[in-house]
Write a protein that holds these residues in place. Structure first.
Motif, mmCIF file in Angstrom:
data_model
loop_
_atom_site.group_PDB
_atom_site.id
_atom_site.type_symbol
_atom_site.label_atom_id
_atom_site.label_comp_id
_atom_site.label_asym_id
_atom_site.label_seq_id
_atom_site.Cartn_x
_atom_site.Cartn_y
_atom_site.Cartn_z
ATOM 1 N N VAL A 127 55.281 61.308 71.489
ATOM 2 C CA VAL A 127 56.044 60.279 71.869
ATOM 3 C C VAL A 127 56.586 59.611 70.442
ATOM 4 O O VAL A 127 57.836 59.252 70.514
ATOM 5 C CB VAL A 127 55.152 58.997 72.420
ATOM 6 C CG1 VAL A 127 55.709 57.777 72.255
ATOM 7 C CG2 VAL A 127 54.596 59.601 73.858
ATOM 8 N N ILE A 128 55.900 59.337 69.328
ATOM 9 C CA ILE A 128 56.395 59.005 68.272
ATOM 10 C C ILE A 128 57.638 59.945 67.606
ATOM 11 O O ILE A 128 58.814 59.472 67.173
ATOM 12 C CB ILE A 128 55.456 58.727 67.252
ATOM 13 C CG1 ILE A 128 54.505 57.660 67.632
ATOM 14 C CG2 ILE A 128 56.041 58.466 65.828
ATOM 15 C CD1 ILE A 128 54.683 56.571 68.294
ATOM 16 N N ASP A 129 57.411 61.270 67.813
ATOM 17 C CA ASP A 129 58.687 62.080 67.508
ATOM 18 C C ASP A 129 59.789 61.871 68.133
ATOM 19 O O ASP A 129 60.782 61.750 67.665
ATOM 20 C CB ASP A 129 58.196 63.526 67.546
ATOM 21 C CG ASP A 129 57.151 64.046 66.626
ATOM 22 O OD1 ASP A 129 57.061 63.323 65.480
ATOM 23 O OD2 ASP A 129 56.697 65.103 66.942
ATOM 24 N N CYS A 142 52.329 52.955 62.817
ATOM 25 C CA CYS A 142 51.370 53.048 63.435
ATOM 26 C C CYS A 142 50.000 52.766 62.512
ATOM 27 O O CYS A 142 49.887 53.392 61.789
ATOM 28 C CB CYS A 142 50.973 54.324 63.798
ATOM 29 S SG CYS A 142 52.239 55.122 65.171
ATOM 30 N N ASP A 143 49.696 51.296 62.691
ATOM 31 C CA ASP A 143 48.599 50.721 61.912
ATOM 32 C C ASP A 143 47.457 50.358 62.531
ATOM 33 O O ASP A 143 47.763 49.214 63.388
ATOM 34 C CB ASP A 143 49.233 49.639 60.954
ATOM 35 C CG ASP A 143 48.277 49.058 59.934
ATOM 36 O OD1 ASP A 143 46.891 49.580 59.964
ATOM 37 O OD2 ASP A 143 48.603 48.195 59.173
ATOM 38 N N GLY A 144 46.248 50.923 62.825
ATOM 39 C CA GLY A 144 45.154 50.841 63.590
ATOM 40 C C GLY A 144 44.777 49.207 63.249
ATOM 41 O O GLY A 144 43.972 48.586 64.026
ATOM 42 N N LYS A 145 45.418 48.551 61.959
ATOM 43 C CA LYS A 145 44.774 47.346 61.710
ATOM 44 C C LYS A 145 45.445 45.938 62.409
ATOM 45 O O LYS A 145 45.009 45.094 62.763
ATOM 46 C CB LYS A 145 44.635 47.123 60.077
ATOM 47 C CG LYS A 145 43.621 47.833 59.374
ATOM 48 C CD LYS A 145 43.818 47.690 58.149
ATOM 49 C CE LYS A 145 43.019 48.882 57.249
ATOM 50 N NZ LYS A 145 43.672 49.129 55.823
ATOM 51 N N ALA A 157 54.471 50.299 66.353
ATOM 52 C CA ALA A 157 55.439 49.162 66.425
ATOM 53 C C ALA A 157 56.609 49.370 65.460
ATOM 54 O O ALA A 157 56.552 50.008 64.458
ATOM 55 C CB ALA A 157 54.936 47.920 66.121
ATOM 56 N N ALA A 158 57.814 48.760 65.888
ATOM 57 C CA ALA A 158 59.139 48.688 64.939
ATOM 58 C C ALA A 158 59.643 47.555 65.391
ATOM 59 O O ALA A 158 59.923 46.897 66.409
ATOM 60 C CB ALA A 158 60.054 49.911 65.204
ATOM 61 N N VAL A 165 59.561 46.458 69.046
ATOM 62 C CA VAL A 165 59.194 47.525 70.022
ATOM 63 C C VAL A 165 57.442 47.525 69.686
ATOM 64 O O VAL A 165 57.263 47.799 68.751
ATOM 65 C CB VAL A 165 59.972 48.674 69.946
ATOM 66 C CG1 VAL A 165 59.186 49.723 70.766
ATOM 67 C CG2 VAL A 165 61.336 48.455 70.367
ATOM 68 N N GLN A 166 56.837 47.840 70.760
ATOM 69 C CA GLN A 166 55.476 48.032 70.611
ATOM 70 C C GLN A 166 55.146 49.208 71.689
ATOM 71 O O GLN A 166 55.650 49.212 72.675
ATOM 72 C CB GLN A 166 54.629 46.874 71.159
ATOM 73 C CG GLN A 166 54.404 45.810 70.057
ATOM 74 C CD GLN A 166 53.675 44.528 70.928
ATOM 75 O OE1 GLN A 166 54.006 43.948 71.926
ATOM 76 N NE2 GLN A 166 52.632 44.023 70.131
ATOM 77 N N ILE A 167 54.588 50.218 71.146
ATOM 78 C CA ILE A 167 54.228 51.556 71.944
ATOM 79 C C ILE A 167 52.648 51.586 71.733
ATOM 80 O O ILE A 167 52.032 51.570 70.801
ATOM 81 C CB ILE A 167 54.869 52.650 71.345
ATOM 82 C CG1 ILE A 167 56.163 52.545 71.221
ATOM 83 C CG2 ILE A 167 54.688 53.965 72.186
ATOM 84 C CD1 ILE A 167 56.986 53.452 70.147
#
Length: 186
Positions: A127-129, A142-145, A157-158, A165-167
């Motif tokens: 998906v990210i690709d 992509c930050d788990g925090k 997110a971006a 955008v949040q995925i």
């Protein structure tokens, strides 16, 4: 100096003036401006643009009545493709405007997701690709925090213009939801 190599037929046309009759009378030297990243993201979700008035588009949408949304007048609306839309107004005196679009991945089983060029990808890395390939201007992190809980237990997110955008993904890296907020509305 670079040499221009033309086929013999083209050289003959130029030499005889044969191409002059079919040449356009005016040529624009200015190429069309590329769409802003925000516009490109917006249209990838659905043809309804952020800030569309609910009153103008509701005939083509289906109201989703979940979680007592009728009491709060905050129901979501689904289009024919399955994309959900959320409309907001600061008061009853102003029209409700489209502020959020999102896709629930489970509602697209066996179908491609057009949003962000995701297609049939469902696993996080794929998906990210796809999202990064959709538009290289997308700075997906992509930050788990930093997990809002809006889209899944894992979140990428971006920022895109005035919006973001949040995925979301589940604990097994499977896509759960993609959300596009056009701007901060509350």
């Amino acid at each position: 100096m670079k040499m221009l190599h033309l086929p013999v037929a083209a050289l003959a046309m130029i030499a005889t003036g044969a191409c002059a009759a079919s040449a356009p009378t005016a040529v624009s030297a200015t190429p069309a401006a590329p769409a802003t990243l925000q516009d490109r993201v917006d249209s990838s979700f659905s043809p309804l643009a952020i800030n569309s008035r609910l009153a103008d588009v509701k005939a083509g949408l289906q109201m989703i009545t979940e979680n007592d949304c009728l009491e709060m007048d905050e129901c979501e609306w689904r289009d024919a493709e399955g994309v959900r839309h959320f409309f907001w107004s600061d008061s009853s005196d102003t029209p409700k405007l489209l502020v959020i679009k999102f896709v629930v991945a489970s509602e697209f089983e066996g179908r491609a997701i057009s949003a962000l060029g995701i297609g049939n990808a469902r696993m996080k890395a794929d998906v990210i690709d796809r999202v990064r390939a959709f538009d290289p201007r997308m700075q997906v992190e992509c930050d788990g925090k930093n997990v809002s809980g809006n889209v899944g237990v894992q979140e990428c997110a971006a920022t895109v213009g005035d919006g973001w955008v949040q995925i979301g993904f589940d604990a097994d890296d499977r896509l759960t939801k993609i959300r596009f907020d056009g701007y901060q509305f509350i």
